[in-house]
Structures are given as structure tokens and as C-alpha cells.
Design an enzyme around this catalytic site. Sequence first.
Site, short mmCIF file in Angstrom:
data_model
loop_
_atom_site.label_atom_id
_atom_site.label_comp_id
_atom_site.label_asym_id
_atom_site.label_seq_id
_atom_site.Cartn_x
_atom_site.Cartn_y
_atom_site.Cartn_z
N GLY A 1 0.82 -1.21 0.00
CA GLY A 1 0.00 0.00 0.00
C GLY A 1 0.85 1.25 0.00
O GLY A 1 2.05 1.20 -0.26
N ASN A 2 0.24 2.39 0.27
CA ASN A 2 0.98 3.65 0.33
C ASN A 2 0.42 4.52 1.45
O ASN A 2 -0.54 4.14 2.12
CB ASN A 2 0.93 4.36 -1.04
CG ASN A 2 -0.49 4.70 -1.45
OD1 ASN A 2 -1.16 5.51 -0.81
ND2 ASN A 2 -0.96 4.05 -2.50
N ARG A 3 1.04 5.69 1.67
CA ARG A 3 0.72 6.51 2.84
C ARG A 3 -0.39 7.53 2.59
O ARG A 3 -0.61 8.41 3.42
CB ARG A 3 1.99 7.24 3.29
CG ARG A 3 3.11 6.28 3.64
CD ARG A 3 4.43 7.01 3.77
NE ARG A 3 4.50 7.80 4.98
CZ ARG A 3 4.94 7.34 6.16
NH1 ARG A 3 5.36 6.10 6.24
NH2 ARG A 3 4.98 8.10 7.20
N SER A 4 -1.09 7.41 1.48
CA SER A 4 -2.19 8.35 1.21
C SER A 4 -3.27 8.23 2.28
O SER A 4 -3.67 7.13 2.65
CB SER A 4 -2.80 8.05 -0.16
OG SER A 4 -3.99 8.78 -0.32
N ALA B 1 -4.23 7.81 -4.76
CA ALA B 1 -2.82 7.41 -4.89
C ALA B 1 -2.82 5.95 -5.36
O ALA B 1 -3.17 5.04 -4.61
CB ALA B 1 -2.11 7.55 -3.56
#
Length: 227
Positions: A29-32, A96
Amino acid sequence: DRGRDLEGRRVLVTAGGTREPLDPVRFIGNRSSGRQGVALAEAARDRGASVTLIAAHLEVPPPTGVTVLRVETTAELLTATSAEAPLHDLTIMAAAVADYRPVGVADGKIKKAATGERLTLELVQNPDILATISAEPRTGRLIVGFAAETAASPEELLELGRAKIARKGSDYLVLNTVGWTTGFATADNSVTVLDASGDIVLEASGSKTSVADDILGVFAAALTGAP
Ligand code: C5P
């Protein structure tokens, strides 16, 4: 007073971070946080638009008074966005999106005992949703991309942005810098909006709510053909 300048308009916003499963319990995943996208959906609703929010993983609750479609992966986001974008006057891709996904998803949990000291993940590129929907013929509707860059300077940010909008083919691109402490997961944001020729049409900073409102002003004017 901006009033309800999106009354009668349909606005689609994608928000949050996509998640690509590795096995039944893990993902990449990502930090959005989805905050900017959620703020855009709220601002569009408050200007009188009928709003659809396609929500990937959000760290904040989705707004009330908008239609929410939940997605997890980039593939699901592509399917939902391709179906919805043609039905909306304005599509804002604030999500994102994971650029890569694991080649395969393990049926059961990946186990240390079976994998050993090192584990190599093979990833494959995801389709570019913004480029895909921007390449389809359209009249009278607008498509907006976001670009979160870890640029070293404002000049480098602009250069990256101009190359990106040319490559993606959207009508506008909202540029901002991100890093460990700015952009994602914060309450404030600072953005530059480029048009399709790469010219700056807006610079705004402040809370994500006020930035959302400033950004929507540009698109509301563009939809009515106002200068
Ligand atoms: O990640 P990138 O800087 O290319 O993202 C720019 C824009 O393209 C964003 O609006 C993002 O939502 C979109 N995007 C997409 N599909 C991807 C990657 C990014 O639609 N696979």
C-alpha cells in the site's frame, strides 16, 4: 460568493490509496490518507454538485451526502472509474494508485518456514487509469489528475508536472510535493494547478479544505466557459 456554481453538475472524485494483495492477510500500500480527495468531494457537494466518491483505502470517514463506491485494488479502481467517468462532468483523480502489483496472490499466508531467509516479490506494472480515461474521446467534460512528487525545488516540480500532464493527457494537473512530513496524512497542502499546455492557472496553499475550494473554483469556471 462562489455560491452553488456546480449546481446541476456531476462530479466524480477518486480518493485514498489502492492496496495490492500479496496473500489473504497482506498487501502493498501507500501513505495516502485520502484527506485531499475527501475535501474535494465535500467542496463539490457544498457547491451544489451531485458527487460520486470512489474510495480506495481512506484514513478519514467519507463525507455524507455523496455516493460512495468502495474499491481496494488498482484493477477495481480502473473498472469503477472507467464506468463512472463518462457519466460525470468533472472527474478528479486524487487517488494514490499503486504503480505495481504482485504478479500473483498466494492462496494461503506466505510462511517464513517455507520461504526461508530471503523473500523476493515479483511485481508487474498496473494500468495507468488517468491516461486510459483521458485517451477516450470526450466533449464538455473535464478530467483532472494529481501529481504528488518528491521534487527538490519548485522548478523541478514544475518540470515534472509539465512532462506528466503531456504524458497523461488530462485537462488539468494538480501538483504538490510529498515527503515523510508533507503532503500525505497532513491537514495542510500547497498546490500548483497546470492546464493542458502546462501553464500555471492556480497556486493555492492552506488547509486541504480551503485548497479543495480554490481548486474547484478553477474547474467550475472552466465548465461554464467563464474566463
Ligand atoms: O503516480 P502518478 O504521479 O503517475 O499519478 C499521477 C496521476 O495519475 C494521479 O491523478 C493518479 O491518480 C493517476 N494514476 C492513475 N493510474 C496509475 C497511476 C497514477 O490513474 N496507475
